[in-house]
Design a protein around this motif. Structure first.
Motif, mmCIF file in Angstrom:
data_model
loop_
_atom_site.group_PDB
_atom_site.id
_atom_site.type_symbol
_atom_site.label_atom_id
_atom_site.label_comp_id
_atom_site.label_asym_id
_atom_site.label_seq_id
_atom_site.Cartn_x
_atom_site.Cartn_y
_atom_site.Cartn_z
ATOM 1 N N GLU A 131 0.827 -1.216 0.000
ATOM 2 C CA GLU A 131 0.000 0.000 0.000
ATOM 3 C C GLU A 131 0.856 1.259 0.000
ATOM 4 O O GLU A 131 0.553 2.230 -0.715
ATOM 5 C CB GLU A 131 -0.916 -0.012 1.224
ATOM 6 C CG GLU A 131 -1.911 1.123 1.274
ATOM 7 C CD GLU A 131 -2.876 0.968 2.416
ATOM 8 O OE1 GLU A 131 -4.010 1.477 2.322
ATOM 9 O OE2 GLU A 131 -2.518 0.328 3.439
ATOM 10 N N ARG A 157 -4.937 -12.583 -0.600
ATOM 11 C CA ARG A 157 -6.234 -11.933 -0.384
ATOM 12 C C ARG A 157 -6.041 -10.515 0.138
ATOM 13 O O ARG A 157 -6.637 -9.560 -0.368
ATOM 14 C CB ARG A 157 -7.073 -12.735 0.608
ATOM 15 C CG ARG A 157 -7.776 -13.944 0.051
ATOM 16 C CD ARG A 157 -8.723 -14.533 1.080
ATOM 17 N NE ARG A 157 -9.429 -15.697 0.560
ATOM 18 C CZ ARG A 157 -8.966 -16.936 0.637
ATOM 19 N NH1 ARG A 157 -7.775 -17.160 1.191
ATOM 20 N NH2 ARG A 157 -9.662 -17.942 0.151
ATOM 21 N N ALA A 158 -5.218 -10.396 1.178
ATOM 22 C CA ALA A 158 -4.991 -9.076 1.775
ATOM 23 C C ALA A 158 -4.264 -8.155 0.806
ATOM 24 O O ALA A 158 -4.599 -6.969 0.683
ATOM 25 C CB ALA A 158 -4.198 -9.218 3.076
ATOM 26 N N GLY A 160 -4.309 -8.367 -2.483
ATOM 27 C CA GLY A 160 -5.238 -8.041 -3.560
ATOM 28 C C GLY A 160 -6.274 -7.013 -3.159
ATOM 29 O O GLY A 160 -6.679 -6.173 -3.979
ATOM 30 N N THR A 161 -6.699 -7.042 -1.914
ATOM 31 C CA THR A 161 -7.665 -6.056 -1.441
ATOM 32 C C THR A 161 -7.073 -4.657 -1.485
ATOM 33 O O THR A 161 -7.729 -3.691 -1.907
ATOM 34 C CB THR A 161 -8.119 -6.411 -0.012
ATOM 35 O OG1 THR A 161 -8.765 -7.689 -0.026
ATOM 36 C CG2 THR A 161 -9.080 -5.364 0.534
ATOM 37 N N VAL A 162 -5.829 -4.530 -1.060
ATOM 38 C CA VAL A 162 -5.131 -3.240 -1.103
ATOM 39 C C VAL A 162 -5.016 -2.746 -2.543
ATOM 40 O O VAL A 162 -5.276 -1.569 -2.847
ATOM 41 C CB VAL A 162 -3.734 -3.376 -0.454
ATOM 42 C CG1 VAL A 162 -2.856 -2.181 -0.794
ATOM 43 C CG2 VAL A 162 -3.864 -3.546 1.051
ATOM 44 N N ALA A 164 -6.841 -3.657 -5.152
ATOM 45 C CA ALA A 164 -8.153 -3.388 -5.746
ATOM 46 C C ALA A 164 -8.666 -2.010 -5.350
ATOM 47 O O ALA A 164 -9.285 -1.309 -6.161
ATOM 48 C CB ALA A 164 -9.147 -4.469 -5.325
ATOM 49 N N ARG A 165 -8.416 -1.619 -4.101
ATOM 50 C CA ARG A 165 -8.860 -0.284 -3.663
ATOM 51 C C ARG A 165 -8.215 0.810 -4.496
ATOM 52 O O ARG A 165 -8.806 1.867 -4.713
ATOM 53 C CB ARG A 165 -8.532 -0.083 -2.183
ATOM 54 C CG ARG A 165 -9.469 -0.796 -1.230
ATOM 55 C CD ARG A 165 -9.422 -0.176 0.148
ATOM 56 N NE ARG A 165 -8.114 -0.259 0.755
ATOM 57 C CZ ARG A 165 -7.750 -1.185 1.635
ATOM 58 N NH1 ARG A 165 -8.628 -2.120 2.004
ATOM 59 N NH2 ARG A 165 -6.542 -1.193 2.158
ATOM 60 N N ASP A 187 -11.595 -13.519 -4.476
ATOM 61 C CA ASP A 187 -11.374 -12.847 -3.193
ATOM 62 C C ASP A 187 -10.111 -12.003 -3.194
ATOM 63 O O ASP A 187 -10.025 -11.003 -2.482
ATOM 64 C CB ASP A 187 -11.298 -13.872 -2.058
ATOM 65 C CG ASP A 187 -12.639 -14.532 -1.773
ATOM 66 O OD1 ASP A 187 -13.661 -14.030 -2.294
ATOM 67 O OD2 ASP A 187 -12.665 -15.539 -1.049
ATOM 68 N N ALA A 188 -9.107 -12.416 -3.983
ATOM 69 C CA ALA A 188 -7.857 -11.660 -4.066
ATOM 70 C C ALA A 188 -7.882 -10.623 -5.182
ATOM 71 O O ALA A 188 -6.881 -9.940 -5.409
ATOM 72 C CB ALA A 188 -6.681 -12.613 -4.282
ATOM 73 N N HIS A 189 -9.026 -10.519 -5.870
ATOM 74 C CA HIS A 189 -9.185 -9.533 -6.952
ATOM 75 C C HIS A 189 -8.093 -9.692 -8.006
ATOM 76 O O HIS A 189 -7.552 -8.708 -8.530
ATOM 77 C CB HIS A 189 -9.164 -8.104 -6.383
ATOM 78 C CG HIS A 189 -10.140 -7.892 -5.266
ATOM 79 N ND1 HIS A 189 -11.479 -7.670 -5.479
ATOM 80 C CD2 HIS A 189 -9.967 -7.897 -3.919
ATOM 81 C CE1 HIS A 189 -12.099 -7.529 -4.310
ATOM 82 N NE2 HIS A 189 -11.205 -7.665 -3.349
#
Length: 370
Positions: A131, A157-158, A160-162, A164-165, A187-189
């Protein structure tokens, strides 16, 4: 020979080999031809591609000629969409087919900027570090799901979430993960993942990219006549690997634990100590005062096949880039070996290999200059 280099390649499984022979002998037509032999082959091809797609979910698949080509194919596709201009996030512990390719692209296209995200001493990539390095012009992030030399399972997953945002496309090299651990594509985008048939008891000379349907709606094949038999064997190997699932994970985890327990106390096991974050298929070890190349050759004389790192580094006698990234000096990084297992590895083989490694270590210590 006791084979402990399954992370480099696997033998074709009996089911995949039988499928290859049956398809090659019966459905030998060119899948592009419009006659009956061609349409029969095309039907087998379509069923095989659907089987591969179903191993991941709602995706499209591009067949390539290797896992390395799969990595480079998807990276080129994602970067060309941005005219090779922008900021890329990766790390030093990626497979050479990614690391070297990105460096080459950065040399060829001055508008590309490559930045490495640090890893901790277990090879983890922390989402906060990702991030903190995202920029307005970040156009791609590529991080392996399972680190190919020490087997650390990243929290994609974590990560990919960062990403994706921030709207950053995310590719993951899943060559050491596919068929072995669940891959959280949605889930991991993930925009795309790369795989290789020969890592899961399929044929050599085949890889695949699974694209999110949001990224690439159509399947792709290499130019020329499709090797329908090989693709069918790949699909069969993938299906068999998925069916083994938790049973394989448990058995191989016990093998890895037994090997780690039996190794001499001064051998340092690398990777994660948390079982859920460590692939049981890979055991990375740093030897005491002995180069990995020397240990590999000594093991070969004793009838044991091991590795000093990625097979794609063959001929490169420099220290492991992975261990350098983990903070080891070049001298210590040269003491690395990798043992890797498969479902057919036996406890007797692990016991014998550990004993021979201990004997090699003892002889080495006895003959060392005083």
């Amino acid at each position: 020979m006791i084979y402990l280099d399954y992370a480099a390649t696997t033998p074709m499984g009996p089911e995949a080999l039988r499928t290859y022979q049956d398809v090659a002998g019966t459905f030998y037509g060119n899948a592009n031809s419009l006659h009956t032999r061609g349409t029969d082959a095309a039907n087998v091809l379509n069923v095989s591609l659907e089987t591969l797609r179903q191993t991941i979910g709602d995706v499209s698949v591009a067949i390539t000629r290797s896992g390395s080509e799969a990595n480079q194919h998807v990276i080129h596709r994602l970067l060309s969409a941005k005219q090779f201009q922008g900021h890329i996030l990766s790390c030093r512990t990626e497979h050479p087919s990614i690391r070297d390719y990105l460096r080459d692209l950065a040399d060829r296209y001055p508008a590309l900027q490559l930045e490495d995200v640090p890893v901790d001493e277990q090879g983890n990539i922390h989402p906060k570090d990702v991030e903190d390095r995202i920029k307005p012009d970040t156009i791609l992030a590529t991080f392996a799901h399972v680190q190919h030399e020490i087997g650390t399972i990243r929290d994609i997953r974590a990560i990919g979430t960062v990403l994706a945002r921030a709207g950053v496309p995310f590719h993951s090299d899943c060559v050491q993960a596919y068929g072995k651990i669940p891959i959280p594509m949605q889930d991991a985008h993930l925009s795309a993942i790369s795989t290789a048939a020969h890592k899961i008891h399929g044929p050599k000379g085949l890889g695949a990219v699974f694209f999110s349907k949001m990224m690439e709606p159509n399947d792709e094949l290499p130019p020329g006549t499709a090797d329908v038999a090989a693709i069918a064997a790949f699909a069969e190997a993938a299906d068999m690997q998925m069916k083994k699932g938790r049973e394989a994970w448990t058995h191989i985890g016990e093998l890895r634990a037994k090997m780690a327990e039996r190794l001499p106390v001064d051998f340092r096991v690398l990777g994660e100590i948390v079982p859920e974050r460590q692939s049981p298929y890979i055991l990375g070890v740093r030897l005491p005062e002995m180069e990995g190349q020397e240990a590999m050759l000594a093991c070969d004389r004793e009838g044991i096949a091991i590795a000093t790192g990625s097979a794609c580094r063959s001929g490169d006698h420099g220290p492991s880039e992975t261990l350098l990234a983990l903070g080891y000096s070049p001298d210590r990084a040269r003491t690395f070996i990798r043992l890797s297992f498969a479902y057919e590895t036996s406890f007797a083989e692990v016991e014998e290999a550990a004993l021979k490694l201990m004997n090699i270590r003892s002889r080495r210590a006895k003959n060392a200059p005083r």
